[in-house]
Design a protein around this motif. Sequence first.
Motif, PDB file in Angstrom:
ATOM      1  N   LEU A   1      73.361 -10.933   7.455  1.00 33.26           N
ATOM      2  CA  LEU A   1      73.407  -9.656   8.154  1.00 33.26           C
ATOM      3  C   LEU A   1      73.123  -9.868   9.624  1.00 33.26           C
ATOM      4  N   SER A   2      73.717  -9.000  10.432  1.00 33.38           N
ATOM      5  CA  SER A   2      73.465  -9.056  11.869  1.00 33.38           C
ATOM      6  C   SER A   2      72.623  -7.843  12.237  1.00 33.38           C
TER       7      SER A   2
ATOM      8  N   SER B   1      70.835 -12.678  13.878  1.00 34.42           N
ATOM      9  CA  SER B   1      71.374 -12.680  12.522  1.00 34.42           C
ATOM     10  C   SER B   1      70.384 -13.316  11.556  1.00 34.42           C
TER      11      SER B   1
ATOM     12  N   TYR C   1      76.518 -15.576  11.918  1.00 31.90           N
ATOM     13  CA  TYR C   1      76.544 -14.738  10.724  1.00 31.90           C
ATOM     14  C   TYR C   1      77.886 -14.961  10.054  1.00 31.90           C
TER      15      TYR C   1
ATOM     16  N   ASN D   1      69.779  -1.544  14.819  1.00 28.49           N
ATOM     17  CA  ASN D   1      70.774  -1.218  13.812  1.00 28.49           C
ATOM     18  C   ASN D   1      71.225  -2.528  13.182  1.00 28.49           C
ATOM     19  N   TYR D   2      71.768  -2.453  12.013  1.00 29.05           N
ATOM     20  CA  TYR D   2      72.154  -3.674  11.308  1.00 29.05           C
ATOM     21  C   TYR D   2      73.479  -3.475  10.591  1.00 29.05           C
ATOM     22  N   THR D   3      74.113  -4.596  10.279  1.00 31.69           N
ATOM     23  CA  THR D   3      75.343  -4.607   9.501  1.00 31.69           C
ATOM     24  C   THR D   3      75.259  -5.734   8.494  1.00 31.69           C
ATOM     25  N   LEU D   4      75.502  -5.415   7.249  1.00 32.91           N
ATOM     26  CA  LEU D   4      75.622  -6.448   6.219  1.00 32.91           C
ATOM     27  C   LEU D   4      76.999  -7.064   6.388  1.00 32.91           C
ATOM     28  N   THR D   5      77.068  -8.344   6.679  1.00 31.32           N
ATOM     29  CA  THR D   5      78.349  -8.975   6.962  1.00 31.32           C
ATOM     30  C   THR D   5      78.859  -9.831   5.807  1.00 31.32           C
TER      31      THR D   5
ATOM     32  N   PRO E   1      66.445  -2.858   7.730  1.00 30.80           N
ATOM     33  CA  PRO E   1      67.168  -3.023   6.476  1.00 30.80           C
ATOM     34  C   PRO E   1      66.203  -3.419   5.350  1.00 30.80           C
TER      35      PRO E   1
END
Length: 167
Positions: A88-89, A106, A166, A75-79, A20
């Motif tokens: 983000l995780s 996280s 997170y 892979n990542y996710t903006l939480t 990211p």
Amino acid sequence: ITPKVISSKGDLIEENIKIPVIQGISNVNIQNQINNSIQSDIMEFKSQMEEAAEEYSSLAKEQGKKFIPYNISTNYTLTYNKNNILSLSLIYFQYISGRPSYIMTSYNYDISSGKSLSLKDLFKPGTPYKEVINEAIRRELQTSKGVYPPEAAANFKGIAEDQPFYL
């Protein structure tokens, strides 16, 4: 956040790495500090897995065993991205010797200062944050009996001082 993608496929390892890259923070130095920290962790994972694949391949060859190429990805996710807090995780995936595994981590930052946040930082000073969180978790474990095993609440020992999280 936009991904920086590193993809490669060799005899020893296949990689699909998404890093990211945070953009839009008004202080570019803080933005670079955060991006460098996350990228450094991901590249360390990549490097360790490449070394492990090489070592295991050599060992398998010496022992006359079949080597199954490693497969790794991130892979990542903006939480959460509000109130000067970025959370983000990140999921690390590795497929080694026919066995998949996932590791989730996280990152939580105060984007006005660049400081990495702990759970304690999210509460007012002096708040018994661990007790507040532990009680909420116990209550959830007790009231959601169909979701968690009956002994879950009794076995729950509480969160760690450096508990990953997170938002």
